[in-house]
Design a protein around this motif. Sequence first.
Motif, PDB file in Angstrom:
ATOM      1  N   VAL A 137       0.689  -1.165  -0.042  1.00  0.00           N
ATOM      2  CA  VAL A 137      -0.127   0.165  -0.120  1.00  0.00           C
ATOM      3  C   VAL A 137       0.772   1.301   0.042  1.00  0.00           C
ATOM      4  O   VAL A 137       1.882   1.296   0.756  1.00  0.00           O
ATOM      5  CB  VAL A 137      -1.079   0.177   1.153  1.00  0.00           C
ATOM      6  N   VAL A 138       0.419   2.236  -0.806  1.00  0.00           N
ATOM      7  CA  VAL A 138       1.344   3.526  -0.893  1.00  0.00           C
ATOM      8  C   VAL A 138       0.281   4.549  -0.345  1.00  0.00           C
ATOM      9  O   VAL A 138      -0.995   4.621  -0.718  1.00  0.00           O
ATOM     10  CB  VAL A 138       1.562   4.066  -2.485  1.00  0.00           C
ATOM     11  N   ILE A 139       0.537   5.203   0.635  1.00  0.00           N
ATOM     12  CA  ILE A 139      -0.258   6.346   1.447  1.00  0.00           C
ATOM     13  C   ILE A 139       0.442   7.646   1.106  1.00  0.00           C
ATOM     14  O   ILE A 139       1.406   8.045   1.278  1.00  0.00           O
ATOM     15  CB  ILE A 139      -0.160   6.329   2.968  1.00  0.00           C
ATOM     16  N   ILE A 140      -0.431   8.595   0.458  1.00  0.00           N
ATOM     17  CA  ILE A 140      -0.043   9.852  -0.034  1.00  0.00           C
ATOM     18  C   ILE A 140      -0.492  10.810   0.909  1.00  0.00           C
ATOM     19  O   ILE A 140      -1.600  11.190   1.241  1.00  0.00           O
ATOM     20  CB  ILE A 140      -0.661  10.200  -1.689  1.00  0.00           C
ATOM     21  N   GLY A 141       0.318  11.491   1.635  1.00  0.00           N
ATOM     22  CA  GLY A 141      -0.098  12.478   2.566  1.00  0.00           C
ATOM     23  C   GLY A 141       0.592  12.280   4.047  1.00  0.00           C
ATOM     24  O   GLY A 141       0.454  11.142   4.533  1.00  0.00           O
ATOM     25  N   GLY A 142       1.502  13.025   4.358  1.00  0.00           N
ATOM     26  CA  GLY A 142       2.310  12.756   5.927  1.00  0.00           C
ATOM     27  C   GLY A 142       1.578  13.509   6.836  1.00  0.00           C
ATOM     28  O   GLY A 142       2.416  13.951   7.713  1.00  0.00           O
ATOM     29  N   GLY A 143       0.255  13.854   6.612  1.00  0.00           N
ATOM     30  CA  GLY A 143      -0.478  14.590   7.746  1.00  0.00           C
ATOM     31  C   GLY A 143      -1.168  13.550   8.885  1.00  0.00           C
ATOM     32  O   GLY A 143      -0.710  12.471   8.916  1.00  0.00           O
ATOM     33  N   GLN A 144      -2.140  14.087   9.511  1.00  0.00           N
ATOM     34  CA  GLN A 144      -2.609  13.179  10.600  1.00  0.00           C
ATOM     35  C   GLN A 144      -3.107  12.008   9.825  1.00  0.00           C
ATOM     36  O   GLN A 144      -3.115  10.854  10.615  1.00  0.00           O
ATOM     37  CB  GLN A 144      -3.624  13.919  11.519  1.00  0.00           C
ATOM     38  N   ALA A 145      -3.785  12.039   8.967  1.00  0.00           N
ATOM     39  CA  ALA A 145      -4.308  11.032   8.164  1.00  0.00           C
ATOM     40  C   ALA A 145      -3.457   9.991   7.658  1.00  0.00           C
ATOM     41  O   ALA A 145      -3.796   8.707   7.774  1.00  0.00           O
ATOM     42  CB  ALA A 145      -5.581  11.439   7.007  1.00  0.00           C
ATOM     43  N   GLY A 146      -2.471  10.374   7.159  1.00  0.00           N
ATOM     44  CA  GLY A 146      -1.506   9.495   6.499  1.00  0.00           C
ATOM     45  C   GLY A 146      -0.696   8.613   7.408  1.00  0.00           C
ATOM     46  O   GLY A 146      -0.493   7.569   7.357  1.00  0.00           O
ATOM     47  N   LEU A 147      -0.422   9.555   8.828  1.00  0.00           N
ATOM     48  CA  LEU A 147       0.121   8.961   9.776  1.00  0.00           C
ATOM     49  C   LEU A 147      -0.598   7.884  10.680  1.00  0.00           C
ATOM     50  O   LEU A 147      -0.106   6.626  10.732  1.00  0.00           O
ATOM     51  CB  LEU A 147       0.714   9.880  10.881  1.00  0.00           C
ATOM     52  N   ALA A 148      -1.871   8.061  10.443  1.00  0.00           N
ATOM     53  CA  ALA A 148      -2.724   7.053  11.466  1.00  0.00           C
ATOM     54  C   ALA A 148      -2.875   5.945  10.405  1.00  0.00           C
ATOM     55  O   ALA A 148      -2.885   4.797  10.854  1.00  0.00           O
ATOM     56  CB  ALA A 148      -4.218   7.602  11.349  1.00  0.00           C
ATOM     57  N   ALA A 149      -3.025   6.062   9.216  1.00  0.00           N
ATOM     58  CA  ALA A 149      -3.178   4.876   8.231  1.00  0.00           C
ATOM     59  C   ALA A 149      -1.503   3.927   8.240  1.00  0.00           C
ATOM     60  O   ALA A 149      -1.559   3.000   8.144  1.00  0.00           O
ATOM     61  CB  ALA A 149      -3.515   5.390   6.781  1.00  0.00           C
ATOM     62  N   GLY A 150      -0.621   5.056   8.365  1.00  0.00           N
ATOM     63  CA  GLY A 150       0.696   4.333   8.427  1.00  0.00           C
ATOM     64  C   GLY A 150       0.824   3.302   9.442  1.00  0.00           C
ATOM     65  O   GLY A 150       1.280   2.211   9.588  1.00  0.00           O
ATOM     66  N   ARG A 151       0.419   3.968  10.724  1.00  0.00           N
ATOM     67  CA  ARG A 151       0.561   3.164  11.949  1.00  0.00           C
ATOM     68  C   ARG A 151      -0.419   1.910  12.019  1.00  0.00           C
ATOM     69  O   ARG A 151       0.092   0.945  12.289  1.00  0.00           O
ATOM     70  CB  ARG A 151       0.141   4.018  13.222  1.00  0.00           C
ATOM     71  N   HIS A 152      -1.692   2.103  11.246  1.00  0.00           N
ATOM     72  CA  HIS A 152      -2.317   0.837  11.157  1.00  0.00           C
ATOM     73  C   HIS A 152      -1.943  -0.178  10.254  1.00  0.00           C
ATOM     74  O   HIS A 152      -1.951  -1.483  10.390  1.00  0.00           O
ATOM     75  CB  HIS A 152      -3.693   1.128  10.682  1.00  0.00           C
ATOM     76  N   ALA A 153      -1.405   0.196   9.055  1.00  0.00           N
ATOM     77  CA  ALA A 153      -0.616  -0.573   8.252  1.00  0.00           C
ATOM     78  C   ALA A 153       0.509  -1.392   8.882  1.00  0.00           C
ATOM     79  O   ALA A 153       0.579  -2.613   8.643  1.00  0.00           O
ATOM     80  CB  ALA A 153      -0.226   0.045   6.994  1.00  0.00           C
ATOM     81  N   GLN A 154       1.300  -0.607   9.515  1.00  0.00           N
ATOM     82  CA  GLN A 154       2.496  -1.355  10.483  1.00  0.00           C
ATOM     83  C   GLN A 154       1.932  -2.263  11.216  1.00  0.00           C
ATOM     84  O   GLN A 154       2.571  -3.342  11.315  1.00  0.00           O
ATOM     85  CB  GLN A 154       3.098   0.074  11.090  1.00  0.00           C
ATOM     86  N   SER A 155       0.760  -2.130  11.855  1.00  0.00           N
ATOM     87  CA  SER A 155       0.315  -3.150  13.061  1.00  0.00           C
ATOM     88  C   SER A 155      -0.004  -4.452  12.090  1.00  0.00           C
ATOM     89  O   SER A 155      -0.173  -5.334  12.793  1.00  0.00           O
ATOM     90  CB  SER A 155      -0.908  -2.651  13.910  1.00  0.00           C
ATOM     91  N   GLN A 156      -0.464  -4.058  11.100  1.00  0.00           N
ATOM     92  CA  GLN A 156      -1.262  -5.228  10.203  1.00  0.00           C
ATOM     93  C   GLN A 156       0.089  -5.892   9.458  1.00  0.00           C
ATOM     94  O   GLN A 156      -0.272  -6.967   8.829  1.00  0.00           O
ATOM     95  CB  GLN A 156      -2.143  -4.626   9.273  1.00  0.00           C
ATOM     96  N   GLY A 157       1.067  -5.509   9.626  1.00  0.00           N
ATOM     97  CA  GLY A 157       2.251  -5.951   8.712  1.00  0.00           C
ATOM     98  C   GLY A 157       2.359  -5.861   7.340  1.00  0.00           C
ATOM     99  O   GLY A 157       3.176  -6.694   6.943  1.00  0.00           O
ATOM    100  N   LEU A 158       1.643  -4.830   6.936  1.00  0.00           N
ATOM    101  CA  LEU A 158       1.581  -4.512   5.766  1.00  0.00           C
ATOM    102  C   LEU A 158       2.873  -3.846   5.195  1.00  0.00           C
ATOM    103  O   LEU A 158       3.488  -2.946   5.886  1.00  0.00           O
ATOM    104  CB  LEU A 158       0.558  -3.686   5.173  1.00  0.00           C
ATOM    105  N   HIS A 159       3.481  -4.042   4.149  1.00  0.00           N
ATOM    106  CA  HIS A 159       4.540  -3.583   3.377  1.00  0.00           C
ATOM    107  C   HIS A 159       4.122  -2.175   2.765  1.00  0.00           C
ATOM    108  O   HIS A 159       3.387  -1.946   1.742  1.00  0.00           O
ATOM    109  CB  HIS A 159       5.294  -4.215   2.301  1.00  0.00           C
ATOM    110  N   TYR A 160       4.475  -1.126   3.703  1.00  0.00           N
ATOM    111  CA  TYR A 160       3.571   0.098   3.166  1.00  0.00           C
ATOM    112  C   TYR A 160       4.808   1.428   3.344  1.00  0.00           C
ATOM    113  O   TYR A 160       5.869   1.179   3.554  1.00  0.00           O
ATOM    114  CB  TYR A 160       2.728   0.595   4.262  1.00  0.00           C
ATOM    115  N   ILE A 161       4.426   2.498   2.519  1.00  0.00           N
ATOM    116  CA  ILE A 161       5.192   3.604   2.550  1.00  0.00           C
ATOM    117  C   ILE A 161       4.157   4.955   2.807  1.00  0.00           C
ATOM    118  O   ILE A 161       3.011   4.838   2.196  1.00  0.00           O
ATOM    119  CB  ILE A 161       5.994   3.651   1.262  1.00  0.00           C
ATOM    120  N   ILE A 162       4.758   5.884   3.124  1.00  0.00           N
ATOM    121  CA  ILE A 162       4.141   7.214   3.444  1.00  0.00           C
ATOM    122  C   ILE A 162       4.688   8.142   2.599  1.00  0.00           C
ATOM    123  O   ILE A 162       5.983   8.524   2.936  1.00  0.00           O
ATOM    124  CB  ILE A 162       3.901   7.712   4.877  1.00  0.00           C
ATOM    125  N   LEU A 163       4.134   8.797   1.492  1.00  0.00           N
ATOM    126  CA  LEU A 163       4.779   9.890   0.768  1.00  0.00           C
ATOM    127  C   LEU A 163       4.133  11.217   1.044  1.00  0.00           C
ATOM    128  O   LEU A 163       3.415  11.508   1.073  1.00  0.00           O
ATOM    129  CB  LEU A 163       4.724   9.552  -0.651  1.00  0.00           C
TER     130      LEU A 163
END
Length: 362
Positions: free
Chosen positions: A7-33
């Motif tokens: 998953v690619v997350i576009i945006g490093g504001g509050q929404a992107g960081l929340a999505a990144g934290r959940h992706a991390q918890s799920q063990g997904l290979h993710y990146i926040i741009l």
Amino acid sequence: MIHDHEVVIIGGGQAGLAAGRHAQSQGLHYIILEASNAVGSAWRERYDSLTLFTPRSFSGLPDLRLSGDQDGYPTRDEVVDYLQHYVQSFDLNVVLDQPVRKVTKDGEQFTVATQSATYTAPAVVVATGPFQTPRVPAWASPTDGVRQLHSSAYRNPAQIQGKRVLVVGGGNSGAQIAEELAAEYEVDMAVNAPMRFMPAKMLGQSLFWWLDALGALNAPSDSFKATMLRRRGDPVIGTSLRRLLQRGAVKLKPAAMSMTDGTVFFADKTSGRYDTIIYCTGYTAEYGWMQIPDALDQNGMPSHKGGQSKTVSGLYFLGLGWLRSRNSALLGGVGTDAKIIIDRIAGSAKTAAARDTSEARR
């Protein structure tokens, strides 16, 4: 270089960081741009004295609350520091200085192109939020002798020219800025509709405690309760502006209609000359880089239901107002929407992995 992710997350504001934290918890290979050189750029660009109207207890992202008095109200700088601390606390995979130039889709795979790299994934979360391009009235135009600022460019009273100030817009930002300036300047406010005021606290509890207790804060966006809230619009919360208006320290004007040679004309046929005009008139979302047919509606806005694209499989939106509820665009509410979206992405990833494993065994 092409970088593959789940998953690619576009945006490093509050929404992107929340999505990144959940992706991390799920063990997904993710990146926040993140387009800028630091996370939370929308907060960094707000005025110095900004104070949230949600208390700290309602203003934290998943798994990390804001420190300090939980009944108190965080400042802009506190939120900026908190978002940076959030990234460091969980070692989130954020890449800075990566403005997205183009998003396309070929089959089941998205391609996200920035100015320096290309990222691919079967899922994309657009978490750029509502604060993208400052919006000013159509009648606004450069005029000699009048300083004009959008609220995104306003920082503090040192920027004010002259003595007479017009604040255009009656939302919470306009109210806070008008209140701040009234101590030193002659301030008028031009508003399109009657202003409603609500106290930050009632009977010893914050307004948002009551909204939560009454089921209004997280009421589904298509529910009757949410429809009533949206129809009434957001009130001005917790400022002393009402008292300033009653004392005449700030004067209320109807909608501004035009400006000629530095004179602003209002809907009631009155006019006034001002040395500085501050436009607290919101923002326009910008999705010109989204080059996927049918991803946007006829107005250029995301076509989605609850954050999931109606037409493009694997495409999600996060952090928008009323995405799922009133809480969706708030610092403390975006985590709930992020979890729902990331859980769906994780489920799809597990299904795809199981399918690939089954096919490999044949």
